[in-house]
Design a protein around this motif. Structure first.
Motif, PDB file in Angstrom:
ATOM      1  N   ALA A   1       0.513   6.297  10.656  1.00  0.00           N
ATOM      2  CA  ALA A   1      -0.481   5.338  10.172  1.00  0.00           C
ATOM      3  C   ALA A   1      -1.161   4.557  11.305  1.00  0.00           C
ATOM      4  O   ALA A   1      -2.376   4.359  11.267  1.00  0.00           O
ATOM      5  CB  ALA A   1       0.160   4.380   9.165  1.00  0.00           C
TER       6      ALA A   1
ATOM      7  N   TYR B   1       3.719   4.744   1.389  1.00  0.00           N
ATOM      8  CA  TYR B   1       3.482   5.142  -0.005  1.00  0.00           C
ATOM      9  C   TYR B   1       4.595   4.536  -0.835  1.00  0.00           C
ATOM     10  O   TYR B   1       5.764   4.925  -0.707  1.00  0.00           O
ATOM     11  CB  TYR B   1       3.498   6.661  -0.066  1.00  0.00           C
TER      12      TYR B   1
ATOM     13  N   TYR C   1      -0.493   2.701  -2.104  1.00  0.00           N
ATOM     14  CA  TYR C   1      -0.286   2.589  -0.661  1.00  0.00           C
ATOM     15  C   TYR C   1      -0.263   1.113  -0.284  1.00  0.00           C
ATOM     16  O   TYR C   1      -1.053   0.314  -0.814  1.00  0.00           O
ATOM     17  CB  TYR C   1      -1.375   3.327   0.117  1.00  0.00           C
TER      18      TYR C   1
ATOM     19  N   ARG D   1       1.817   1.462   7.327  1.00  0.00           N
ATOM     20  CA  ARG D   1       1.323   1.807   5.993  1.00  0.00           C
ATOM     21  C   ARG D   1       2.303   2.800   5.376  1.00  0.00           C
ATOM     22  O   ARG D   1       2.848   3.666   6.074  1.00  0.00           O
ATOM     23  CB  ARG D   1      -0.067   2.430   6.077  1.00  0.00           C
TER      24      ARG D   1
ATOM     25  N   GLY E   1      -2.983   8.025  10.509  1.00  0.00           N
ATOM     26  CA  GLY E   1      -2.282   8.547   9.351  1.00  0.00           C
ATOM     27  C   GLY E   1      -2.172  10.057   9.342  1.00  0.00           C
ATOM     28  O   GLY E   1      -2.794  10.759  10.140  1.00  0.00           O
TER      29      GLY E   1
ATOM     30  N   ASP F   1       4.504   6.135   6.662  1.00  0.00           N
ATOM     31  CA  ASP F   1       3.806   7.144   7.466  1.00  0.00           C
ATOM     32  C   ASP F   1       3.813   6.683   8.920  1.00  0.00           C
ATOM     33  O   ASP F   1       3.052   5.793   9.298  1.00  0.00           O
ATOM     34  CB  ASP F   1       2.373   7.325   6.973  1.00  0.00           C
TER      35      ASP F   1
ATOM     36  N   THR G   1       0.307  -1.819   3.050  1.00  0.00           N
ATOM     37  CA  THR G   1       0.385  -2.105   4.487  1.00  0.00           C
ATOM     38  C   THR G   1       1.277  -3.317   4.693  1.00  0.00           C
ATOM     39  O   THR G   1       1.382  -4.191   3.818  1.00  0.00           O
ATOM     40  CB  THR G   1      -1.002  -2.363   5.101  1.00  0.00           C
TER      41      THR G   1
END
Length: 293
Positions: A132, A85, A69, A83, A136, A129, A71
């Motif tokens: 987030a 993945y 993950y 944020r 989240g 996301d 940011t």
């Protein structure tokens, strides 16, 4: 329960539920008034709810990928920070990059799995996301849907645009960027093609609403556009979109998959159509390999 045993009326109720027009309670209550061939509508409705564990195709610890993950800044977005993945293929890179955009409920396990599928094919994949900035994805789609609906939509869209730019400029990225997305994410893929112009090389929207017709000439990406056959609300936007793509000389192909419903690529619910999902994904990956590699 097989999808063939689910009545069309329950599918229609589920579509309304998925798109926020019915609450979970109303969806289940309305379905419970139906009985088809001795099968209760409530049982059919419960069978429609996602089973993410059973649908996983690429494990998070698959040796072919590395997932983490990240940011990153998102000026003009919901909070100024995002944020996502990030999944990279095994190897040193750089890699062509693909943004994977979620539906209307945040970064759920299905979308994370799609990002891993893209990485296995050799792409640096980022699944942002959109939830987030407000905590989240909450671990269930009902709360996720409500959270996404609570956001200021222009700021949420800006978060996705910023995510695309972050991925394109990432140190592991070759600088070639593609995007794919599903439902809300399909709409957002179309909007990214407008917003990014030549910075987006290829896009594969799945059953997403079309952008504004006047904005279509801004699209420079090659597109593979996927529609379900039984998806009246979304498909109604296609004729004007197609006319505008033709008029602007866009590089596109469009596919309508017979016998499918909105959400046919999502293998966590009975709307999943394996043949259509596999074929559409093959076409998506072929598009990306042609224009990004």
């Amino acid at each position: 329960m097989g999808k063939g045993k689910i009545d069309d009326r329950v599918y229609a109720l589920y579509d309304a539920y998925c798109h926020g027009r019915l609450s979970r309670r109303d969806f289940l209550n309305r379905a419970s008034t139906l009985t088809v061939a001795g099968v209760s509508g409530l049982a059919m409705a419960q069978a429609m709810l996602p089973d993410y564990a059973a649908a996983e195709t690429i494990s998070f610890n698959d040796e072919r990928i590395k997932a983490t993950y990240v940011t990153y800044p998102s000026p003009g977005g919901t909070s100024g920070e995002m944020r996502g993945y990030l999944v990279q293929p095994a190897g040193e890179g750089p890699f062509p990059a693909v943004l994977v955009i979620h539906e209307n409920r945040g970064l759920n396990p299905y979308i994370a799995d799609v990002a891993r599928r893209a990485a296995v094919e050799g792409f640096l994949a980022l699944a942002p996301d959109g939830l987030a900035p407000i905590g989240g994805y909450p671990g269930n789609d009902d709360d996720g849907r409500a959270m996404q609906r609570s956001l200021e939509q222009p700021k949420l869209r800006q978060d996705m645009i910023n995510s695309a730019r972050f991925l394109k400029s990432h140190s592991l990225s070759s600088g070639k960027l593609g995007a794919t997305g599903f439902c809300w994410g399909g709409m957002m893929t179309n909007l990214l093609a407008v917003a990014l112009g030549e910075d987006l090389s290829a896009g594969a929207p799945y059953y997403g609403r079309a952008p504004e017709t006047a904005d279509v000439p801004k699209i420079k990406a090659a597109l593979a556009i996927h529609y379900a056959e039984d998806d009246e609300r979304v498909n109604a936007t296609w004729p004007d979109y197609e006319a505008a793509l033709k008029a602007s000389g866009a590089d596109y192909e469009a596919h309508v998959y017979p016998g499918t419903r909105h959400g046919f690529h999502n293998d966590s619910t009975p709307r999943f159509n394996e043949a259509a999902a596999d074929l559409s994904w093959e076409r998506t990956i072929a598009l990306f390999k042609q224009h990004l590699v």
